[in-house]
Design an enzyme around this catalytic site. Sequence first.
Site, PDB file in Angstrom:
ATOM      1  N   ASP A   1      40.365 -23.025  22.106  1.00 35.04           N
ATOM      2  CA  ASP A   1      41.172 -23.682  21.079  1.00 35.04           C
ATOM      3  C   ASP A   1      42.656 -23.406  21.303  1.00 35.04           C
ATOM      4  O   ASP A   1      43.501 -24.285  21.095  1.00 35.04           O
ATOM      5  CB  ASP A   1      40.755 -23.190  19.687  1.00 35.04           C
ATOM      6  CG  ASP A   1      39.388 -23.709  19.283  1.00 35.04           C
ATOM      7  OD1 ASP A   1      38.865 -24.608  19.961  1.00 35.04           O
ATOM      8  OD2 ASP A   1      38.837 -23.207  18.284  1.00 35.04           O
TER       9      ASP A   1
ATOM     10  N   SER B   1      27.818 -59.067   3.976  1.00 39.91           N
ATOM     11  CA  SER B   1      26.930 -58.037   3.457  1.00 39.91           C
ATOM     12  C   SER B   1      25.511 -58.319   3.919  1.00 39.91           C
ATOM     13  O   SER B   1      25.145 -59.461   4.208  1.00 39.91           O
ATOM     14  CB  SER B   1      26.978 -58.019   1.924  1.00 39.91           C
ATOM     15  OG  SER B   1      28.283 -57.747   1.470  1.00 39.91           O
TER      16      SER B   1
ATOM     17  N   GLU C   1      18.255 -48.723  12.535  1.00 41.42           N
ATOM     18  CA  GLU C   1      19.356 -47.751  12.499  1.00 41.42           C
ATOM     19  C   GLU C   1      19.442 -47.148  11.105  1.00 41.42           C
ATOM     20  O   GLU C   1      19.181 -47.829  10.112  1.00 41.42           O
ATOM     21  CB  GLU C   1      20.690 -48.433  12.830  1.00 41.42           C
ATOM     22  CG  GLU C   1      20.731 -49.145  14.161  1.00 41.42           C
ATOM     23  CD  GLU C   1      21.940 -50.068  14.257  1.00 41.42           C
ATOM     24  OE1 GLU C   1      23.023 -49.568  14.632  1.00 41.42           O
ATOM     25  OE2 GLU C   1      21.808 -51.261  13.951  1.00 41.42           O
TER      26      GLU C   1
ATOM     27  N   LYS D   1      21.222 -46.128   7.806  1.00 47.67           N
ATOM     28  CA  LYS D   1      22.328 -46.719   7.051  1.00 47.67           C
ATOM     29  C   LYS D   1      23.163 -45.578   6.476  1.00 47.67           C
ATOM     30  O   LYS D   1      22.787 -44.942   5.495  1.00 47.67           O
ATOM     31  CB  LYS D   1      21.796 -47.604   5.927  1.00 47.67           C
ATOM     32  CG  LYS D   1      22.857 -48.376   5.175  1.00 47.67           C
ATOM     33  CD  LYS D   1      22.210 -49.317   4.159  1.00 47.67           C
ATOM     34  CE  LYS D   1      23.262 -50.118   3.432  1.00 47.67           C
ATOM     35  NZ  LYS D   1      24.123 -49.262   2.596  1.00 47.67           N
TER      36      LYS D   1
ATOM     37  N   ASP E   1      26.110 -43.695   4.554  1.00 47.16           N
ATOM     38  CA  ASP E   1      26.766 -43.985   3.281  1.00 47.16           C
ATOM     39  C   ASP E   1      28.254 -43.683   3.404  1.00 47.16           C
ATOM     40  O   ASP E   1      28.724 -42.582   3.102  1.00 47.16           O
ATOM     41  CB  ASP E   1      26.136 -43.142   2.171  1.00 47.16           C
ATOM     42  CG  ASP E   1      26.485 -43.669   0.787  1.00 47.16           C
ATOM     43  OD1 ASP E   1      27.000 -44.802   0.707  1.00 47.16           O
ATOM     44  OD2 ASP E   1      26.250 -42.962  -0.202  1.00 47.16           O
TER      45      ASP E   1
ATOM     46  N   GLU F   1      30.984 -47.322  10.560  1.00 45.64           N
ATOM     47  CA  GLU F   1      31.066 -46.663   9.258  1.00 45.64           C
ATOM     48  C   GLU F   1      31.923 -45.406   9.369  1.00 45.64           C
ATOM     49  O   GLU F   1      31.689 -44.549  10.233  1.00 45.64           O
ATOM     50  CB  GLU F   1      29.674 -46.276   8.784  1.00 45.64           C
ATOM     51  CG  GLU F   1      29.538 -46.114   7.293  1.00 45.64           C
ATOM     52  CD  GLU F   1      29.354 -47.443   6.575  1.00 45.64           C
ATOM     53  OE1 GLU F   1      29.282 -47.411   5.331  1.00 45.64           O
ATOM     54  OE2 GLU F   1      29.286 -48.495   7.244  1.00 45.64           O
TER      55      GLU F   1
ATOM     56  N   TYR G   1      30.913 -43.640  12.965  1.00 47.25           N
ATOM     57  CA  TYR G   1      29.796 -44.072  13.798  1.00 47.25           C
ATOM     58  C   TYR G   1      29.913 -45.580  14.011  1.00 47.25           C
ATOM     59  O   TYR G   1      30.102 -46.341  13.049  1.00 47.25           O
ATOM     60  CB  TYR G   1      28.453 -43.772  13.133  1.00 47.25           C
ATOM     61  CG  TYR G   1      27.907 -42.385  13.382  1.00 47.25           C
ATOM     62  CD1 TYR G   1      28.110 -41.736  14.595  1.00 47.25           C
ATOM     63  CD2 TYR G   1      27.170 -41.732  12.393  1.00 47.25           C
ATOM     64  CE1 TYR G   1      27.605 -40.461  14.817  1.00 47.25           C
ATOM     65  CE2 TYR G   1      26.662 -40.454  12.603  1.00 47.25           C
ATOM     66  CZ  TYR G   1      26.885 -39.831  13.825  1.00 47.25           C
ATOM     67  OH  TYR G   1      26.388 -38.575  14.038  1.00 47.25           O
TER      68      TYR G   1
ATOM     69  N   LYS H   1      16.661 -49.780   1.413  1.00 45.19           N
ATOM     70  CA  LYS H   1      17.317 -48.653   0.751  1.00 45.19           C
ATOM     71  C   LYS H   1      16.263 -47.758   0.117  1.00 45.19           C
ATOM     72  O   LYS H   1      15.371 -48.226  -0.600  1.00 45.19           O
ATOM     73  CB  LYS H   1      18.312 -49.153  -0.301  1.00 45.19           C
ATOM     74  CG  LYS H   1      19.392 -50.076   0.279  1.00 45.19           C
ATOM     75  CD  LYS H   1      20.536 -50.305  -0.673  1.00 45.19           C
ATOM     76  CE  LYS H   1      21.435 -49.106  -0.758  1.00 45.19           C
ATOM     77  NZ  LYS H   1      22.677 -49.368  -1.518  1.00 45.19           N
TER      78      LYS H   1
ATOM     79  N   CYS I   1      39.453 -19.986 -19.982  1.00 49.06           N
ATOM     80  CA  CYS I   1      39.757 -18.623 -20.402  1.00 49.06           C
ATOM     81  C   CYS I   1      41.217 -18.355 -20.047  1.00 49.06           C
ATOM     82  O   CYS I   1      41.585 -18.394 -18.868  1.00 49.06           O
ATOM     83  CB  CYS I   1      38.843 -17.623 -19.697  1.00 49.06           C
ATOM     84  SG  CYS I   1      39.342 -15.896 -19.959  1.00 49.06           S
TER      85      CYS I   1
ATOM     86  N   CYS J   1      40.628 -11.207 -16.600  1.00 47.11           N
ATOM     87  CA  CYS J   1      39.262 -11.732 -16.521  1.00 47.11           C
ATOM     88  C   CYS J   1      38.737 -11.513 -15.091  1.00 47.11           C
ATOM     89  O   CYS J   1      39.257 -12.100 -14.142  1.00 47.11           O
ATOM     90  CB  CYS J   1      39.253 -13.214 -16.866  1.00 47.11           C
ATOM     91  SG  CYS J   1      37.603 -13.952 -16.885  1.00 47.11           S
TER      92      CYS J   1
END
Length: 704
Positions: free
Chosen positions: A33, A82, A113, A115, A117, A175, A225, A315, A427, A433
């Site tokens: 890194d 859609s 594939e 789906k 979200d 997506e 993706y 779905k 609080c 606390c």
Amino acid sequence: MSPDIEARIIALTEQLHHLNYQYYQLDQSEVTDQEFDALLAELARLEAEHPGLARPNSPTKRVGGTITKQFPTAEHRYPMLSLGNTYSEADLREFDERVRKGLEGAEMQYVCELKFDGVAMSLAYEHDQLAQGVTRGDGTRGDVVTNNVRTIRNLPLHLRPAGPTRPPGFEVRGEIFMPLPVFAELNEEREANGEALLANPRNAASGALKLQDSAQVAARRLRFYAYSFLMPGRSQFDTHSSALEALSAWGLPVSDTWRRCATIEQVLDFVHEWDKKRFELPVATDGIVIKVDDFRQQELLGYTSKSPRWAIAYKYPAEAGRTRLQAVQYQVGRTGAVTPVAMLEPVPLAGTVVKRASLHNANQIAALDLHIGDMVFVEKGGEIIPKITGVDLEARPEGSQPIVYPTECPACGTPLIRPEGEAHFRCPNDRGCPPQLKAKLEHFVSRKAMDIDGLGAETVGRFFDLGLVTDAASLYELPAKAEELAQLERLGEKSVQRLVAGLEASKQVPFDRVLFGLGIRYVGETVAEKLAAHYRTVEALAAATAPELAAVPEVGGVIAESAAAWFQEPANLDLVARLRAAGVQLALTGEAPQPQSDRLAGQTFVLSGVFEQHSRDELQHLIQQHGGKVTGSISKKLSFLVAGDKMGPAKREKATELKVPIIGETDLLAMLPKPGETEAAAADEAAATPPDADSGTRAQGSLF
């Protein structure tokens, strides 16, 4: 221009593109890194010194930094339609029958594939370079978010010289999503700050792409993706599956979970296989997309007005469970927010056993009318966060009583308060606390703040419980207790040496991260960076009033009030003094920018709205460079309100009422010296041509 410099920039660019591909696509690290960061820093330096040689898709664009005042729109060359969707396996069989009937019984295959979200995105590549990123929008036009898309680490800005020959221009559909670990971390931060939790990763990804500062988008660590290839005319590929293989060869991220299926039975097997298995993935999924593989057969089947006839989305139903509410526990966060947590009889749900569910606040408890012992329905919001969605009233135990929210802190007994306009009870005992004190210490040593090697959240929490530390400054007293620490279980001499070295190294952590680590309510990473850059020292920041703080870009009124109040507390000032004595960085190093003139000396400005030629940050810098001041509130003492597009009507009304001159961006720029102009000439011109202030009508150059 030295050809050696240009050659070095090209070599660094290609090397870093390759290293990004190896790391984000193949999980391989060819360099450390530190070595990667050194190469990136060298490229950034060369590009800054020779901006004409910087490329639009340079690896330095990954970190963001571009401010977009408004997103332009673009028309999709290929409409983003859609998909028809269903929750029924019977509907999938009917879909298969329609497809086979439309193809007159010809041999065919499907591609299945997952789906994901997330947010649908169309990417244009021209001559192997990422040229544009456009959201779905209404399917015909979408927002151009190219600068934000460039920050996505696993998305290639330049395609690899491998795989099939590429056309000069094509589009990739896919997506954009937020990985589940990133989403969980973001919600943990929001909960600690007393903010409402995000419902699901999709909303989080969508909100990130709408941010105007691409550096903030980069911090959200989005991923991509690809799932579709489009080009002018007939595709160079015969099948969707071969296009996916080509996209992967070119360096685009394609999930390896897709499969070819010859029959609807194989499709259903795929659906069943991933019903539970999908929860093992680090990305939210909500179904399966089934497509006819052959492109010519897709053309034969065609489209309806809204969706293709050759594809459908299955779905998965939201998985719900029914279980008993055993108790409610109340957790106290770093800011004092008291969050109720439902303790449940264990219930299998979405691949895990759920024992707890967040109730968010008192309002939700009241809305659900919860009683201890109720049988409740539980779902996972976005398949991530367990939540109670309802109560089985018919199963309610006889004589049960509604849950009454506590009036005192469950940790320290202090009476709770509920600030006006907030959903959480809090609080107010922030210096006594225990859960708050421990959480503040854990925040201070966290990776995004001080990142102290050898001193993680678990260790610092243990030290707090043992009375070894009480606040951030007391951490720097630990080296004096090294012998005592080495006697503790699971520590030892080497661990203590590492801890001491980590504390010493943390004294070099920049001021903005120290400021973030202080845990001032609402002051997140970005706000801390802006405040540190603006005031440069903690003394200057502590002396600022709330209206002055509100004038800093990215700092609103609520944040300003919180920061100003924090620095007015003697205990907090004492903490800062002890940190200073410990050697922690409480100022930015290097020279502050020197004023270019005193042309605006004695004048105060409020900037409001979106501007065409400059960002608000840039305009504020210009004003300050010429002796002026910027504030966030309108008063009789204000010199000018600088009005941009989409300015709120309240500020305009108040400025008009107080007879404060309203000018536009062009008017402000005209008040500044022109390049090469002497101060004397500038002053003469300013006296002769004052700005055309708006006193009821629109000023020339105003953006109303």
